[in-house]
Design a protein around this motif. Structure first.
Motif, PDB file in Angstrom:
ATOM      1  N   SER A   1       3.130   3.574  -1.950  1.00 52.19           N
ATOM      2  CA  SER A   1       3.514   3.819  -3.344  1.00 52.19           C
ATOM      3  C   SER A   1       4.982   4.171  -3.496  1.00 52.19           C
ATOM      4  O   SER A   1       5.627   3.786  -4.475  1.00 52.19           O
ATOM      5  CB  SER A   1       2.650   4.938  -3.930  1.00 52.19           C
ATOM      6  OG  SER A   1       1.299   4.554  -3.946  1.00 52.19           O
TER       7      SER A   1
ATOM      8  N   ARG B   1      -0.384  -1.385 -11.245  1.00 53.64           N
ATOM      9  CA  ARG B   1      -0.482  -0.547 -10.037  1.00 53.64           C
ATOM     10  C   ARG B   1      -0.790   0.927 -10.295  1.00 53.64           C
ATOM     11  O   ARG B   1      -0.961   1.689  -9.350  1.00 53.64           O
ATOM     12  CB  ARG B   1       0.798  -0.624  -9.182  1.00 53.64           C
ATOM     13  CG  ARG B   1       1.312  -2.006  -8.875  1.00 53.64           C
ATOM     14  CD  ARG B   1       0.349  -2.836  -8.102  1.00 53.64           C
ATOM     15  NE  ARG B   1       0.100  -2.331  -6.747  1.00 53.64           N
ATOM     16  CZ  ARG B   1      -0.753  -2.896  -5.904  1.00 53.64           C
ATOM     17  NH1 ARG B   1      -1.440  -3.950  -6.255  1.00 53.64           N
ATOM     18  NH2 ARG B   1      -0.947  -2.378  -4.701  1.00 53.64           N
TER      19      ARG B   1
ATOM     20  N   SER C   1       2.773  -8.127   1.055  1.00 54.82           N
ATOM     21  CA  SER C   1       1.678  -7.736   1.943  1.00 54.82           C
ATOM     22  C   SER C   1       2.188  -7.390   3.341  1.00 54.82           C
ATOM     23  O   SER C   1       1.582  -6.600   4.056  1.00 54.82           O
ATOM     24  CB  SER C   1       0.619  -8.833   2.023  1.00 54.82           C
ATOM     25  OG  SER C   1       1.209 -10.070   2.342  1.00 54.82           O
TER      26      SER C   1
ATOM     27  N   ASP D   1      -0.454   6.841  -6.991  1.00 59.23           N
ATOM     28  CA  ASP D   1      -1.546   7.302  -6.131  1.00 59.23           C
ATOM     29  C   ASP D   1      -2.539   8.056  -7.003  1.00 59.23           C
ATOM     30  O   ASP D   1      -2.153   8.666  -8.004  1.00 59.23           O
ATOM     31  CB  ASP D   1      -1.034   8.221  -5.019  1.00 59.23           C
ATOM     32  CG  ASP D   1      -0.236   7.467  -3.964  1.00 59.23           C
ATOM     33  OD1 ASP D   1      -0.645   6.333  -3.613  1.00 59.23           O
ATOM     34  OD2 ASP D   1       0.790   7.995  -3.485  1.00 59.23           O
TER      35      ASP D   1
ATOM     36  N   HIS E   1       0.809  -1.209   0.000  1.00 55.40           N
ATOM     37  CA  HIS E   1       0.000   0.000   0.000  1.00 55.40           C
ATOM     38  C   HIS E   1       0.855   1.278   0.000  1.00 55.40           C
ATOM     39  O   HIS E   1       0.307   2.378  -0.044  1.00 55.40           O
ATOM     40  CB  HIS E   1      -0.944   0.015   1.206  1.00 55.40           C
ATOM     41  CG  HIS E   1      -1.897  -1.143   1.213  1.00 55.40           C
ATOM     42  ND1 HIS E   1      -2.869  -1.322   0.250  1.00 55.40           N
ATOM     43  CD2 HIS E   1      -2.011  -2.207   2.048  1.00 55.40           C
ATOM     44  CE1 HIS E   1      -3.545  -2.426   0.500  1.00 55.40           C
ATOM     45  NE2 HIS E   1      -3.038  -2.980   1.579  1.00 55.40           N
TER      46      HIS E   1
END
Length: 389
Positions: free
Chosen positions: A29, A250, A40, A330, A27
């Motif tokens: 970036s 992504r 993860s 993002d 999560h």
């Protein structure tokens, strides 16, 4: 050791530090951008003032990191004695922080820069271990604002998927029938939830996903981020704002269309035409060396000249947000297209999304995404802009 593509030597010199350290997972970036590695569980990245880069990960991820990550120097938990530290500390968070402390010590680092969102617990541990910890603005955010060819291709892919989803949503609305002021599709009331479901399913077909997609209708559109789960109304504006991300690549894209099924009031027609013209004014301003604030002010000037309110003059209705933002890993990143004085540069990918919002009438927003080029900009958004469908 390979030379880093993303040297932050200047930022470290300005901060007076020996290295930059960040921790995160899939999560984060920044950490993905610089390592091209996803996991993860949290892992860490270190760049020293001598431009040495180190990836610090769990032993289980080492094989994959050697294949996938662009960072060649990889240290694992066991390399830094995690198991022994667990026996001593009896707490995984403390043991992990102790490993980071040892990593810094082994590299001869005494003063380390960290991003603003660096974990407080780990920062405190490092300070107690004798390190100076200096929070700084992420040096990678600015680097990320200048997109490379492979990033542009990833953004274009997400944009293509977003346009397919938008087309599916607009088709659903266009094909609907009007009964007693509501829209019906296949004999059932057409709801915002149904429109959202069609958007989500279409994006999945292209390997993309989107969270917080905006589907709003009628008075709900007067709130820029308002949503409507229930019935879609005829003769009322419907805002569709989709910001998909490719699950594999992504990268995000972003686009908004406002449509209406039925008959638009003269007031709504004028608002739509004004927003469309304001966006055109903004695009005419976009080129390298122009202040983002000049683009934003040109849009505000246009709205005010047409008799509409803007938040620039203190209004809480009318145009009440910035003109746009950067897009990449993002959904909102540098450069912002608002009141800041940042200069647009070749390689920026930005949105222009002017809107007008009035509680008693509703809202209109139109958003395209474009690349700043040598001579102006290239609009990545090919979907038509048609109000009444």
């Amino acid at each position: 050791m390979t030379e880093p593509e993303f040297s932050i030597k200047k930022a470290l010199e300005e901060a007076g530090t020996d290295a930059y350290l960040m921790t995160g997972n899939l999560h984060n970036s920044d950490i993905y951008y610089v390592t091209r590695f996803l996991a993860s569980d949290d892992f860490a990245y270190l760049q020293t003032d001598e431009e040495k880069e180190i990836l610090f990960i769990s032993d289980m991820e080492k094989g994959r990191a050697e294949i996938e990550s662009r960072v060649s120097t990889i240290k694992t938990l066991q390399d830094l004695g995690y198991r022994e530290k667990m026996k001593e500390k009896k707490d995984p968070s403390i043991a992990y922080a102790a490993c980071i402390s040892e990593l810094l010590a082994r590299e001869g680092i005494k003063k380390v820069a960290v991003p603003y969102d660096f974990p407080v617990f780990e920062s405190n541990y490092l300070k107690e271990a004798g390190f100076s910890v200096v929070p700084i603005k992420s040096p990678f955010r600015k680097i990320r604002s200048l997109k490379r060819p492979e990033e542009l291709e990833a953004i274009k892919y997400a944009q293509m998927a977003g346009e397919k989803a938008m087309e599916a949503a607009i088709a659903l609305i266009s094909e609907a029938e009007e009964r007693d002021g509501l829209l019906y599709h296949s004999g059932e009331v057409l709801t915002g939830a149904k429109v959202l479901s069609v958007i989500d399913h279409t994006l999945l077909d292209y390997g993309c996903e989107a969270e917080e997609t905006i589907v709003s209708c009628g008075k709900d559109t007067a709130n820029p981020h308002g949503t409507t789960d229930g019935p879609m109304r005829a003769n009322a504006p419907i805002i569709l704002d989709i910001f998909p991300r490719s699950k594999k690549k992504r990268y995000f894209a972003d686009m908004t269309r406002t449509v209406l099924h039925g008959k638009a009031s003269e007031e709504l027609k004028k608002m739509y035409e004004t927003v469309l013209a304001a966006q055109k004014k903004g695009f005419e301003m976009v080129k390298p060396g122009v202040k983002a604030s000049d683009v934003h002010n040109a849009v505000c000037d246009f709205f005010e000249a047409q008799g509409y309110d803007t938040y620039r003059s203190g209004a809480k209705v009318g145009f009440i947000h910035s003109t746009g933002h950067g897009v990449g890993l993002d959904i909102h990143e540098l450069p912002g297209v608002g009141e800041n004085g940042v200069l647009l540069e070749v390689g920026n990918v930005i949105t222009l999304e002017p809107g007008l919002y009035y509680p008693e009438i509703g809202g209109i927003r139109i958003e395209d995404m474009a690349l700043v080029t040598e001579n102006g900009c290239q609009n990545f958004t090919g979907l038509e802009k048609r109000f009444v469908v």
